[in-house]
Design a protein around this motif. Structure first.
Motif, PDB file in Angstrom:
ATOM      1  N   LEU A   9     -55.213  47.023  21.104  1.00 55.03           N
ATOM      2  CA  LEU A   9     -56.207  48.020  21.533  1.00 55.03           C
ATOM      3  C   LEU A   9     -55.695  48.679  22.813  1.00 55.03           C
ATOM      4  CD1 LEU A   9     -59.017  49.401  21.955  1.00 55.03           C
ATOM      5  CD2 LEU A   9     -59.821  47.222  22.914  1.00 55.03           C
ATOM      6  N   VAL A  10     -55.659  50.013  22.825  1.00 53.63           N
ATOM      7  CA  VAL A  10     -55.267  50.748  24.031  1.00 53.63           C
ATOM      8  C   VAL A  10     -56.463  51.577  24.483  1.00 53.63           C
ATOM      9  CG1 VAL A  10     -53.584  52.296  25.096  1.00 53.63           C
ATOM     10  CG2 VAL A  10     -52.907  50.908  23.110  1.00 53.63           C
ATOM     11  N   THR A  11     -57.043  51.242  25.631  1.00 53.97           N
ATOM     12  CA  THR A  11     -58.215  51.999  26.084  1.00 53.97           C
ATOM     13  C   THR A  11     -57.771  53.351  26.653  1.00 53.97           C
ATOM     14  OG1 THR A  11     -58.238  51.108  28.341  1.00 53.97           O
ATOM     15  CG2 THR A  11     -59.402  49.821  26.645  1.00 53.97           C
ATOM     16  N   GLY A  12     -58.632  54.358  26.480  1.00 54.57           N
ATOM     17  CA  GLY A  12     -58.344  55.690  27.021  1.00 54.57           C
ATOM     18  C   GLY A  12     -57.039  56.260  26.508  1.00 54.57           C
ATOM     19  N   SER A  13     -56.883  56.265  25.172  1.00 54.54           N
ATOM     20  CA  SER A  13     -55.571  56.667  24.634  1.00 54.54           C
ATOM     21  C   SER A  13     -55.586  58.015  23.900  1.00 54.54           C
ATOM     22  CB  SER A  13     -55.001  55.555  23.741  1.00 54.54           C
ATOM     23  OG  SER A  13     -55.958  55.038  22.860  1.00 54.54           O
ATOM     24  N   ILE A  17     -50.731  58.622  29.485  1.00 53.68           N
ATOM     25  CA  ILE A  17     -50.004  57.346  29.366  1.00 53.68           C
ATOM     26  C   ILE A  17     -50.533  56.532  28.191  1.00 53.68           C
ATOM     27  CG2 ILE A  17     -49.599  55.137  30.541  1.00 53.68           C
ATOM     28  CD1 ILE A  17     -49.598  56.701  33.222  1.00 53.68           C
ATOM     29  N   GLY A  18     -51.854  56.507  28.027  1.00 51.01           N
ATOM     30  CA  GLY A  18     -52.460  55.729  26.940  1.00 51.01           C
ATOM     31  C   GLY A  18     -51.973  56.193  25.573  1.00 51.01           C
ATOM     32  N   GLN A  19     -51.852  57.510  25.412  1.00 51.97           N
ATOM     33  CA  GLN A  19     -51.357  58.041  24.128  1.00 51.97           C
ATOM     34  C   GLN A  19     -49.920  57.572  23.879  1.00 51.97           C
ATOM     35  OE1 GLN A  19     -50.291  62.381  23.322  1.00 51.97           O
ATOM     36  NE2 GLN A  19     -52.091  62.154  21.999  1.00 51.97           N
ATOM     37  N   ALA A  20     -49.099  57.651  24.923  1.00 49.56           N
ATOM     38  CA  ALA A  20     -47.694  57.223  24.767  1.00 49.56           C
ATOM     39  C   ALA A  20     -47.614  55.735  24.439  1.00 49.56           C
ATOM     40  CB  ALA A  20     -46.916  57.526  26.055  1.00 49.56           C
ATOM     41  N   ILE A  21     -48.482  54.931  25.041  1.00 51.07           N
ATOM     42  CA  ILE A  21     -48.475  53.492  24.756  1.00 51.07           C
ATOM     43  C   ILE A  21     -48.876  53.230  23.302  1.00 51.07           C
ATOM     44  CG2 ILE A  21     -49.581  51.269  25.287  1.00 51.07           C
ATOM     45  CD1 ILE A  21     -49.882  52.325  28.219  1.00 51.07           C
ATOM     46  N   SER A  31     -50.567  47.434  14.556  1.00 48.50           N
ATOM     47  CA  SER A  31     -51.724  48.274  14.216  1.00 48.50           C
ATOM     48  C   SER A  31     -52.417  48.577  15.538  1.00 48.50           C
ATOM     49  CB  SER A  31     -52.700  47.519  13.306  1.00 48.50           C
ATOM     50  OG  SER A  31     -52.073  47.171  12.095  1.00 48.50           O
ATOM     51  N   VAL A  32     -52.843  49.844  15.712  1.00 47.06           N
ATOM     52  CA  VAL A  32     -53.327  50.244  17.033  1.00 47.06           C
ATOM     53  C   VAL A  32     -54.739  50.822  16.975  1.00 47.06           C
ATOM     54  CG1 VAL A  32     -52.844  51.662  19.070  1.00 47.06           C
ATOM     55  CG2 VAL A  32     -50.946  50.760  17.733  1.00 47.06           C
ATOM     56  N   VAL A  33     -55.604  50.284  17.832  1.00 50.77           N
ATOM     57  CA  VAL A  33     -56.931  50.886  18.020  1.00 50.77           C
ATOM     58  C   VAL A  33     -56.829  51.864  19.187  1.00 50.77           C
ATOM     59  CG1 VAL A  33     -59.351  50.507  18.580  1.00 50.77           C
ATOM     60  CG2 VAL A  33     -58.106  48.804  17.205  1.00 50.77           C
ATOM     61  N   ILE A  34     -57.188  53.110  18.890  1.00 45.96           N
ATOM     62  CA  ILE A  34     -57.131  54.182  19.886  1.00 45.96           C
ATOM     63  C   ILE A  34     -58.546  54.411  20.390  1.00 45.96           C
ATOM     64  CG2 ILE A  34     -56.684  56.667  20.167  1.00 45.96           C
ATOM     65  CD1 ILE A  34     -54.852  56.006  17.438  1.00 45.96           C
ATOM     66  N   ASN A  35     -58.765  54.124  21.666  1.00 48.00           N
ATOM     67  CA  ASN A  35     -60.112  54.324  22.223  1.00 48.00           C
ATOM     68  C   ASN A  35     -60.184  55.658  22.965  1.00 48.00           C
ATOM     69  OD1 ASN A  35     -61.246  53.739  25.385  1.00 48.00           O
ATOM     70  ND2 ASN A  35     -62.728  53.773  23.747  1.00 48.00           N
ATOM     71  N   TYR A  36     -61.323  56.315  22.843  1.00 45.53           N
ATOM     72  CA  TYR A  36     -61.556  57.548  23.604  1.00 45.53           C
ATOM     73  C   TYR A  36     -63.022  57.586  24.010  1.00 45.53           C
ATOM     74  CZ  TYR A  36     -63.920  59.308  19.456  1.00 45.53           C
ATOM     75  OH  TYR A  36     -64.802  59.462  18.402  1.00 45.53           O
ATOM     76  N   ARG A  37     -63.301  58.379  25.050  1.00 44.03           N
ATOM     77  CA  ARG A  37     -64.703  58.513  25.479  1.00 44.03           C
ATOM     78  C   ARG A  37     -65.306  59.806  24.945  1.00 44.03           C
ATOM     79  NH1 ARG A  37     -65.678  59.843  31.575  1.00 44.03           N
ATOM     80  NH2 ARG A  37     -64.110  61.271  30.789  1.00 44.03           N
ATOM     81  N   SER A  38     -64.649  60.957  25.207  1.00 37.09           N
ATOM     82  CA  SER A  38     -65.308  62.218  24.868  1.00 37.09           C
ATOM     83  C   SER A  38     -64.371  63.250  24.228  1.00 37.09           C
ATOM     84  CB  SER A  38     -65.962  62.787  26.125  1.00 37.09           C
ATOM     85  OG  SER A  38     -65.058  62.729  27.197  1.00 37.09           O
ATOM     86  N   HIS A  39     -63.162  62.840  23.838  1.00 40.23           N
ATOM     87  CA  HIS A  39     -62.246  63.816  23.220  1.00 40.23           C
ATOM     88  C   HIS A  39     -61.757  63.325  21.863  1.00 40.23           C
ATOM     89  CE1 HIS A  39     -62.202  66.435  26.635  1.00 40.23           C
ATOM     90  NE2 HIS A  39     -61.913  65.415  27.434  1.00 40.23           N
ATOM     91  N   LEU A  95     -54.368  43.534  24.394  1.00 43.92           N
ATOM     92  CA  LEU A  95     -55.309  44.463  25.032  1.00 43.92           C
ATOM     93  C   LEU A  95     -54.569  45.213  26.131  1.00 43.92           C
ATOM     94  CD1 LEU A  95     -58.135  45.610  25.841  1.00 43.92           C
ATOM     95  CD2 LEU A  95     -58.411  43.557  27.275  1.00 43.92           C
ATOM     96  N   VAL A  96     -54.538  46.535  26.029  1.00 42.78           N
ATOM     97  CA  VAL A  96     -53.958  47.345  27.108  1.00 42.78           C
ATOM     98  C   VAL A  96     -55.092  48.098  27.798  1.00 42.78           C
ATOM     99  CG1 VAL A  96     -52.276  49.104  27.764  1.00 42.78           C
ATOM    100  CG2 VAL A  96     -51.816  47.630  25.779  1.00 42.78           C
ATOM    101  N   ASN A  97     -55.409  47.668  29.022  1.00 43.87           N
ATOM    102  CA  ASN A  97     -56.455  48.321  29.818  1.00 43.87           C
ATOM    103  C   ASN A  97     -55.833  49.516  30.524  1.00 43.87           C
ATOM    104  OD1 ASN A  97     -58.856  46.674  29.467  1.00 43.87           O
ATOM    105  ND2 ASN A  97     -57.712  45.043  30.498  1.00 43.87           N
TER     106      ASN A  97
END
Ligand code: NAD
Length: 263
Positions: A9-13, A17-21, A31-39, A95-97
């Motif tokens: 899981l990569v928060t804010g991706s 930087i989060g997208q690159a990670i 397998s990657v969980v991509i977290n976002y808040r409003s985009h 977990l990548v914070n």
């Protein structure tokens, strides 16, 4: 193929930087969980790139990655993000914070609202994401890896960004404490501390030639970092090559930290 079979899981991706990670971990097989808040559109862009990078490791495209909306500034949302990630992929190993923000103000003008915005995401969100992740690992008796994207400002003063330094300094001590407490569970935790990286968080700097030149002068390697400079290290720390590494901060700053201290 270092991360084949792992779920991260990569928060804010949704950008930066989060997208690159997220892309780099997929490239290595996770397998990657991509977290976002409003985009959601940014998160979708990350997902497309994750699928292009990691498709060859999975039978179905849906196993490569998924996007989950959650505001890391709210503990209930943080907990939901971890449980939905586990539901979606059956487990969580890494977990990548990464989610974070900064707000500039003279110390005497910092509002409670802005202080809370910064500290809630950069410190409290990281704390409770790690806690929910550790609860999952304890339940399933699994090892795991936590990587926090902190900053050179976990160490280095940054006048007019005191709340940001409070949050990143807090993450430094949280990481050291948890390395000791979680080691016996087989869980490692480390900080990756970027210097000046060319991402949207530095939009003002990138548009101000004079300021940019001053920053460049303080970087011995003579350039800003790229998001990939950070994601390369995160991929290493997430892999089994780093199984014996915990409780450390790794700077990705082109030498900025030591140069600054000498001036
Ligand atoms: P960025 O602004 O491009 O990315 C930050 C990400 O965090 C964005 O996707 C944003 O949506 C997300 N985010 C912010 N608040 C959120 C919330 N409440 N819930 C969920 N997501 C949220 O900046 P970046 O440079 O990619 O920053 C990534 C991390 O790296 C941050 O923690 C930042 O402090 C750290 N960092 C960056 C630099 C740099 O020079 N770029 C230097 C040191 C540390």
């Amino acid at each position: 193929m270092e991360l084949d079979g792992k779920v991260a899981l990569v928060t804010g991706s949704s950008q930066g930087i989060g997208q690159a990670i997220a892309i780099r971990l997929a490239q290595d097989g996770a397998s990657v969980v991509i977290n976002y808040r409003s985009h959601p559109e940014g998160a979708q862009e990350t997902l497309d790139k994750v699928q292009a990078a990691g498709g060859k490791f999975h039978m179905a495209q849906s196993d490569v990655g998924a996007t989950i909306q959650a505001d890391l500034g709210q503990v209930s949302e943080v907990q939901r993000l971890i449980s939905e990630s586990v539901e979606r992929f059956g487990k969580l190993d890494i977990l990548v914070n990464n989610a974070g923000l900064e707000k500039r103000a003279d110390f005497w003008d910092v509002s409670e609202e802005d202080y809370d915005k910064v500290v809630d995401v950069n410190l409290k969100g990281v704390f409770f994401a790690a806690q929910a992740f550790v609860r999952h690992l304890k339940e399933t008796k699994s090892p795991g890896k936590i990587i926090n994207i902190s900053s050179v400002h976990e160490e280095l003063p940054f006048p007019h960004f005191t709340a940001y330094c409070v949050s990143k300094g807090g993450v430094k001590m949280m990481m050291r404490n948890l390395a000791v407490e979680l080691g016996p569970l087989g869980i490692t935790i480390n900080n990756v501390a970027p210097g000046a990286i060319a991402t949207p968080i530095n939009k003002d700097l990138l548009e101000d030639k004079e300021k940019l030149n001053a920053v460049l002068k303080s970087i011995p390697l003579g350039r800003l970092g790229k998001p990939e400079d950070v994601s390369n290290l995160v991929a290493f720390l997430a892999s089994s090559n780093a199984d014996y590494i915990t409780g450390s901060t790794f700077y990705v700053d082109g030498g900025l930290l030591w140069n600054y201290q000498e001036q």
